[in-house]
Design an enzyme around this catalytic site. Structure first.
Site, PDB file in Angstrom:
ATOM      1  N   SER A   1      53.487  49.034  37.112  1.00 26.26           N
ATOM      2  CA  SER A   1      52.276  48.723  37.883  1.00 26.26           C
ATOM      3  C   SER A   1      51.963  49.889  38.811  1.00 26.26           C
ATOM      4  O   SER A   1      52.847  50.693  39.130  1.00 26.26           O
ATOM      5  CB  SER A   1      52.518  47.475  38.731  1.00 26.26           C
ATOM      6  OG  SER A   1      51.455  47.257  39.643  1.00 26.26           O
TER       7      SER A   1
ATOM      8  N   TYR B   1      57.333  42.618  45.498  1.00 22.44           N
ATOM      9  CA  TYR B   1      56.719  42.904  44.189  1.00 22.44           C
ATOM     10  C   TYR B   1      56.719  44.415  43.953  1.00 22.44           C
ATOM     11  O   TYR B   1      57.103  44.879  42.872  1.00 22.44           O
ATOM     12  CB  TYR B   1      55.295  42.337  44.119  1.00 22.44           C
ATOM     13  CG  TYR B   1      54.620  42.641  42.795  1.00 22.44           C
ATOM     14  CD1 TYR B   1      55.086  42.072  41.610  1.00 22.44           C
ATOM     15  CD2 TYR B   1      53.537  43.524  42.720  1.00 22.44           C
ATOM     16  CE1 TYR B   1      54.490  42.370  40.384  1.00 22.44           C
ATOM     17  CE2 TYR B   1      52.930  43.823  41.506  1.00 22.44           C
ATOM     18  CZ  TYR B   1      53.412  43.245  40.336  1.00 22.44           C
ATOM     19  OH  TYR B   1      52.835  43.544  39.130  1.00 22.44           O
TER      20      TYR B   1
HETATM   21  P1  NDP Z   1      49.900  36.929  33.203  1.00 18.36           P
HETATM   22  O1  NDP Z   1      50.323  35.985  34.273  1.00 18.36           O
HETATM   23  O2  NDP Z   1      48.621  36.691  32.502  1.00 18.36           O
HETATM   24  O3  NDP Z   1      51.067  37.052  32.104  1.00 18.36           O
HETATM   25  C1  NDP Z   1      52.416  37.105  32.472  1.00 18.36           C
HETATM   26  C2  NDP Z   1      53.279  36.837  31.256  1.00 18.36           C
HETATM   27  O4  NDP Z   1      54.660  36.954  31.660  1.00 18.36           O
HETATM   28  C3  NDP Z   1      53.095  35.446  30.681  1.00 18.36           C
HETATM   29  O5  NDP Z   1      53.076  35.511  29.279  1.00 18.36           O
HETATM   30  C4  NDP Z   1      54.331  34.701  31.153  1.00 18.36           C
HETATM   31  O6  NDP Z   1      54.731  33.730  30.181  1.00 18.36           O
HETATM   32  C5  NDP Z   1      55.368  35.815  31.185  1.00 18.36           C
HETATM   33  N1  NDP Z   1      56.486  35.454  32.060  1.00 18.36           N
HETATM   34  C6  NDP Z   1      56.457  35.332  33.419  1.00 18.36           C
HETATM   35  N2  NDP Z   1      57.655  34.896  33.848  1.00 18.36           N
HETATM   36  C7  NDP Z   1      58.434  34.752  32.745  1.00 18.36           C
HETATM   37  C8  NDP Z   1      59.771  34.305  32.541  1.00 18.36           C
HETATM   38  N3  NDP Z   1      60.564  33.936  33.571  1.00 18.36           N
HETATM   39  N4  NDP Z   1      60.257  34.260  31.277  1.00 18.36           N
HETATM   40  C9  NDP Z   1      59.472  34.631  30.246  1.00 18.36           C
HETATM   41  N5  NDP Z   1      58.209  35.060  30.365  1.00 18.36           N
HETATM   42  C10 NDP Z   1      57.697  35.110  31.603  1.00 18.36           C
HETATM   43  O7  NDP Z   1      49.888  38.365  33.914  1.00 18.36           O
HETATM   44  P2  NDP Z   1      49.642  39.847  33.319  1.00 18.36           P
HETATM   45  O8  NDP Z   1      49.331  39.832  31.884  1.00 18.36           O
HETATM   46  O9  NDP Z   1      48.709  40.514  34.241  1.00 18.36           O
HETATM   47  O10 NDP Z   1      51.085  40.458  33.581  1.00 18.36           O
HETATM   48  C11 NDP Z   1      51.843  41.141  32.599  1.00 18.36           C
HETATM   49  C12 NDP Z   1      52.636  42.243  33.284  1.00 18.36           C
HETATM   50  O11 NDP Z   1      51.736  43.198  33.830  1.00 18.36           O
HETATM   51  C13 NDP Z   1      53.502  41.769  34.438  1.00 18.36           C
HETATM   52  O12 NDP Z   1      54.732  42.449  34.369  1.00 18.36           O
HETATM   53  C14 NDP Z   1      52.703  42.211  35.680  1.00 18.36           C
HETATM   54  O13 NDP Z   1      53.545  42.427  36.783  1.00 18.36           O
HETATM   55  C15 NDP Z   1      52.090  43.487  35.172  1.00 18.36           C
HETATM   56  N6  NDP Z   1      50.902  43.988  35.849  1.00 18.36           N
HETATM   57  C16 NDP Z   1      49.799  43.212  36.024  1.00 18.36           C
HETATM   58  C17 NDP Z   1      48.666  43.735  36.634  1.00 18.36           C
HETATM   59  C18 NDP Z   1      47.447  42.905  36.900  1.00 18.36           C
HETATM   60  O14 NDP Z   1      46.669  43.264  37.812  1.00 18.36           O
HETATM   61  N7  NDP Z   1      47.195  41.843  36.149  1.00 18.36           N
HETATM   62  C19 NDP Z   1      48.597  45.140  37.043  1.00 18.36           C
HETATM   63  C20 NDP Z   1      49.824  45.862  36.822  1.00 18.36           C
HETATM   64  C21 NDP Z   1      50.909  45.306  36.224  1.00 18.36           C
HETATM   65  P3  NDP Z   1      55.181  32.221  30.523  1.00 18.36           P
HETATM   66  O15 NDP Z   1      54.578  31.848  31.844  1.00 18.36           O
HETATM   67  O16 NDP Z   1      54.680  31.426  29.365  1.00 18.36           O
HETATM   68  O17 NDP Z   1      56.664  32.306  30.549  1.00 18.36           O
HETATM   69  C1  8X3 Z   2      49.466  44.237  39.854  1.00 17.09           C
HETATM   70  C2  8X3 Z   2      48.517  45.148  40.526  1.00 17.09           C
HETATM   71  O1  8X3 Z   2      47.802  46.141  42.777  1.00 17.09           O
HETATM   72  O2  8X3 Z   2      48.198  43.734  42.687  1.00 17.09           O
HETATM   73  O3  8X3 Z   2      50.651  44.879  39.530  1.00 17.09           O
HETATM   74  O4  8X3 Z   2      50.026  45.246  42.637  1.00 17.09           O
HETATM   75  S1  8X3 Z   2      48.658  45.050  42.219  1.00 17.09           S
END
Ligand code: NDP
Ligand code: 8X3
Length: 255
Positions: free
Chosen positions: A143, A156
């Site tokens: 991220s 985080y």
């Molecule tokens: P979502 O919440 O849409 O997706 C998160 C995914 O992670 C889900 O499929 C969820 O599946 C899975 N997950 C969470 N906890 C667990 C667990 N304990 N075991 C297995 N699976 C898990 O968020 P994003 O798609 O945005 O996030 C994906 C990644 O990108 C994350 O690592 C996030 O930190 C990162 N990220 C996101 C950004 C944003 O602004 N959206 C920016 C930068 C990075 P389920 O709940 O079914 O288990």
């Molecule tokens: C998710 C993006 O800027 O909220 O990783 O940390 S931010």
């Protein structure tokens, strides 16, 4: 790339779901994982109907539970594990946002256990299969929070700095096996991320993406596919991908 399997953690929504779709469109077989089984089954059904030549395997587990991760992967048939060339460590979350002195330890544990320890457990289970091929690939979804810190982001941000460090460490340790390691650092993207961070408060979650054009899950999926489809001698080490309206973690131009 056709015929190989890509293992995608966190494919029940957001980036992971879009990455699974992108891989399937391009003829890759996929192993989709997450805790919400019904979503995984629905995605599998959709993808095998749309792309009848690919195979889609569902693995339902919590990345925080090392035994669950290990046993689910061990249960996969040999013909699947022998063809795993790509691991996308995407599962992750933020829980809560606020000053460190008022933070809740349960939120801290969820973030560290999922984003850091979960990524390690999944990597440990899958790397032995990646080592069987030259030209395997790991993509870690970090991220902008792994490059910078921002107010209220403390734990985080620390967990994503750990992902960034692990990407660099993996690249060194896995060099003898020719395994490419890419770190992807997105800025604000409209997924279920903020709904989870704000514990189901949909109004606050929605407001995070208002007044500008955020990234969409498909933007990250495009980049993951680009990284995974480079020629054998090319590795993309690190990608920072931001909405055009966002210059840094704290610098966002809203209407
Ligand atoms: P979502 O919440 O849409 O997706 C998160 C995914 O992670 C889900 O499929 C969820 O599946 C899975 N997950 C969470 N906890 C667990 C667990 N304990 N075991 C297995 N699976 C898990 O968020 P994003 O798609 O945005 O996030 C994906 C990644 O990108 C994350 O690592 C996030 O930190 C990162 N990220 C996101 C950004 C944003 O602004 N959206 C920016 C930068 C990075 P389920 O709940 O079914 O288990
Ligand atoms: C998710 C993006 O800027 O909220 O990783 O940390 S931010």
């Amino acid at each position: 790339m056709k015929g190989i399997f890509a293992f995608v953690s966190g494919a029940t929504s957001g980036f992971g779901e879009a990455i699974a779709r992108k891989f399937a469109e391009n003829g890759l077989n996929i192993i989709i994982t997450g805790r919400r089984l019904e979503r995984l089954e629905a995605l599998k059904q959709e993808l095998i109907v749309k792309h009848p030549t690919i195979e889609c395997v569902v693995c339902c587990f919590d990345v925080r539970n090392e035994n669950e991760v290990k046993n689910t992967v061990l249960d996969l048939p040999d013909y699947v594990t022998s063809k795993i060339n790509i691991l996308v460590n995407n599962a992750g979350l933020a829980v809560g946002k606020g000053p460190i002195d008022t933070g809740e330890s349960d939120d801290w544990n969820r973030m560290i256990d999922t984003n850091v320890k979960g990524l390690l457990y999944v990597s440990k289970a899958i790397i032995p299969f990646l080592k069987n091929h030259r030209n395997s690939q790991i993509v870690n979804i970090a991220s902008i929070a792994g490059k910078e810190v921002y107010p209220g982001g403390n734990v985080y941000c620390a967990s994503k700095h750990a992902v960034d460090a692990l990407s660099r460490a993996m690249r060194i340790d896995l060099l003898p096996y020719g395994i490419k390691v890419t770190n992807i650092a997105p800025g604000a993207a409209d997924t279920e991320f903020s709904l989870v961070r704000y514990k189901g408060d949909s109004e606050t979650a929605k407001s995070v993406y208002e007044g500008y054009t955020p990234l969409y899950a498909e933007d990250i999926a495009d980049s993951v596919f680009y990284v995974c489809s480079r020629p054998a001698h090319v590795t993309i080490n690190d990608l920072v991908i931001m909405p055009t309206a966002q210059a840094s973690a704290t610098n966002l131009l809203k209407d």
